[in-house]
Enzyme design. Structure first.
Site, PDB file in Angstrom:
ATOM      1  N   HIS A   1       0.824  -1.205   0.000  1.00  0.00           N
ATOM      2  CA  HIS A   1       0.000   0.000   0.000  1.00  0.00           C
ATOM      3  C   HIS A   1       0.858   1.254   0.000  1.00  0.00           C
ATOM      4  CE1 HIS A   1      -3.847  -2.036   1.598  1.00  0.00           C
ATOM      5  NE2 HIS A   1      -3.944  -1.773   0.318  1.00  0.00           N
TER       6      HIS A   1
ATOM      7  N   CYS B   1      -2.930  -2.092 -23.039  1.00  0.00           N
ATOM      8  CA  CYS B   1      -3.080  -1.500 -21.713  1.00  0.00           C
ATOM      9  C   CYS B   1      -2.111  -2.047 -20.672  1.00  0.00           C
ATOM     10  CB  CYS B   1      -4.517  -1.648 -21.213  1.00  0.00           C
ATOM     11  SG  CYS B   1      -5.011  -3.370 -20.988  1.00  0.00           S
TER      12      CYS B   1
HETATM   13  C1  PEP Z   1      -1.920  -7.057 -18.426  1.00  0.00           C
HETATM   14  O1  PEP Z   1      -1.879  -8.255 -18.134  1.00  0.00           O
HETATM   15  O2  PEP Z   1      -1.129  -6.499 -19.195  1.00  0.00           O
HETATM   16  C2  PEP Z   1      -2.945  -6.178 -17.818  1.00  0.00           C
HETATM   17  C3  PEP Z   1      -3.120  -4.953 -18.223  1.00  0.00           C
HETATM   18  O3  PEP Z   1      -3.673  -6.673 -16.798  1.00  0.00           O
HETATM   19  P1  PEP Z   1      -3.140  -6.910 -15.315  1.00  0.00           P
HETATM   20  O4  PEP Z   1      -1.807  -6.218 -15.169  1.00  0.00           O
HETATM   21  O5  PEP Z   1      -4.179  -6.330 -14.422  1.00  0.00           O
HETATM   22  O6  PEP Z   1      -3.042  -8.390 -15.237  1.00  0.00           O
END
Ligand code: PEP
Ligand code: MG
Length: 526
Positions: A180, A488
């Site tokens: 955190h 992303c």
């Molecule tokens: C990923 O796997 O790139 C993603 C964006 O999801 P997370 O990091 O939440 O697994």
């Protein structure tokens, strides 16, 4: 000459200053020898601690509020105080009974194989020490820093009570980058390095490079000058990048790149100017599901999703359905004792197995979709059947809401492309409204190197040609099939990966909010 030490990067930034050691919070106290009085003393100390943390909550926002809320919930949970109260009844002083009870809980968390649980141990230590301070008749007030806080670990409330206006940094011998405090440090821009192991005993000054995860102990004058020059260059670079924050991201060729943001909590929105981004590319809804807390119901989820949709003012908001499991377990939902949680019942596999939980979320999403440009995204999709079954469930929820006379809208349903099976054959998923490449998981699965293990960090490289080839393949298929593709994963937040991503033909990236200005500046130079 000062010595350099390598730890784990937890929060970017450079800072050099005197060391302030994070002291032990234990204070001297004598028991009264009377069990009833000791009981009362402990109950009062807990009540004071709740009042103190609640007062602190009023001064902070966003994730900080969530973290303190978690602490209040723990303090108010009778299950936490019951063992201590029973020990008091056998004649043990309140502070000894409380320490023993909490130490037992803390070592349970610390022994966990899971980063997430180990990180929560810091919250429990914070709770333990705060109550002990009250039992001893006082509580520490926040101190101004301008220093490097050095210790084994730092409590979230100690971070929040510290006045960071004079600058400062954190260097931890243990600690974790997923704690955190690390999250708070990143949000506040306080440089932080964890996992340093050992430092020379009498270190008086530390130069901290949060981005590299390194510190310099007692630098000599030449090292100080070098560090200060780097700091100055960094400050100048950040100021230059700031000019790009509110502009659209445009390459020299004139090509426009959409920059969206990745968010986890509603509180984060208060710190972000919505004009700085083209929408929300990934809202990790699993962070609404705090481990140990009751599962949020439809109404709570609806209100949260609606806030994201309204904040974006018509820009797209992609909310990912629960991606729990793997490194994000939630007790009561994720299976116990999986031999390899990253390859187990995680993401859409889990929500399809828990239709009750999935339906609640899909109903909340369909209701929130009335209030903005909301899209829904499925994590960890491996087989077309998972998309088809999820789509059928979403349709059923929309029909059910309609029959109940509840306002709703059927949002577009897309998928994360993060499992190699989907990245190798995106054509299996023509039914998806959009693709968002999750480079974090894609990299760990393609390179067979865990995303949370420092020992294989060098292999876990998103710029491995096998990973970039798959990204290019998905982008190409998206163009041909008319399916929008974005990325992303954390890779999009690193300017050094930009050329590979843009060469792959991506024109939409979803990034950490703190990186918006830096990326837009880097894109302008490409
Ligand atoms: C990923 O796997 O790139 C993603 C964006 O999801 P997370 O990091 O939440 O697994
Ligand atoms: Mg992922």
């Amino acid at each position: 000459m000062g010595t350099s030490h390598q730890g784990i990067a937890a929060s970017d930034g450079l800072f050099r200053g005197p060391v302030r050691r994070l002291g032990s919070a234990r204070r001297e106290r004598r028991g009264t020898g009377d069990a009833a009085t000791e009981r009362q003393a402990l109950q009062q100390a807990i009540a004071h601690a709740v009042a103190g943390v609640t007062a602190l909550m009023a001064r902070v926002d966003g994730e900080a509020q969530d973290i303190l809320g978690f602490q209040v919930a723990m303090l108010e949970d009778d299950a936490l105080s019951a063992p201590a109260l029973s020990t008091i009844d056998t004649g043990t002083p309140a502070h000894v009974a409380w320490s023993a009870a909490l130490d037992g809980e803390i070592s349970g968390y610390e022994a966990s194989d899971d980063d997430y649980f180990r990180a929560r141990a810091a919250d429990l230590r914070d709770i333990r020490d705060r109550v002990l301070r009250h039992l001893a008749g006082g509580d520490a007030a926040g101190e101004a820093t301008g220093a490097v806080l050095l210790g084994d670990d730092i409590a979230p409330t100690a971070f929040l009570e510290t006045d960071w206006t004079a600058g400062g940094a954190i260097a931890l011998l243990r600690g974790s980058a997923t704690s955190h405090v690390a999250m708070l440090a990143r949000a506040r821009g306080v440089p932080m390095v964890t996992g340093l192991g050992e430092l020379p005993a009498r270190t008086a000054v530390l130069a901290v490079d949060g981005g590299r995860g390194a510190v310099l102990a007692d630098p000599d004058s030449a090292q100080r000058a070098q560090f200060d020059a780097a700091l100055e260059a960094d400050t100048r670079a950040r100021a230059r990048e700031e000019r790009f924050r509110l502009r659209p991201a445009v390459r020299r060729s004139g090509e426009r790149i959409d920059i969206l943001i990745n968010v986890a909590g509603v509180g984060e929105l208060d710190r972000i100017d919505h004009a700085a981004c083209d929408g929300i590319g990934l809202m990790r809804s699993e962070f609404l599901f705090r481990d140990g807390a009751p599962l949020p119901g439809e109404e709570t989820q609806y209100r949260a999703y609606r806030r994201f949709a309204e904040w974006a003012q018509g820009r797209p908001v992609t909310i990912r359905t629960l991606d729990i499991g793997g490194d994000k377990p939630v007790r009561g939902l994720t299976p116990e004792g999986e031999s390899n949680p990253f390859l187990g019942l995680r993401g859409v596999r889990l929500t399809l197995a828990r239709e009750d939980v999935f339906r609640t979320q899909l109903r909340a999403l369909a209701r929130a979709a009335v209030h903005g440009n909301l899209k829904v995204m499925l994590p960890m999709v491996t087989a077309p059947d998972e998309l088809a079954r999820s789509a059928a469930l979403l349709d059923a929820c929309v029909a059910e809401l309609g029959a109940q006379g509840v306002a709703c809208h059927r949002p577009p349903l897309g998928i994360m492309v993060e499992v190699p099976a989907a990245a190798v054959m995106p054509e299996l998923f023509r039914g998806a409204a959009f693709f968002s490449i999750g480079s974090n998981d894609l990299t760990q699965y393609v390179t067979a190197s865990s995303r949370d293990d420092a020992r294989v960090a060098a292999l876990n490289d998103p710029s491995h040609p096998a990973v970039t080839a798959l990204i290019a393949r998905v982008a190409r298929f998206g163009r041909e099939a008319g399916i929008p593709v974005s990325l992303c994963g954390d890779m999009a937040s690193e300017p050094r990966h930009l050329p590979a991503l843009l060469d792959a033909g991506l024109t939409s990236l979803s990034v950490a909010p703190a990186r918006i200005a830096r990326l837009k500046a880097a894109i302008a130079e490409l």
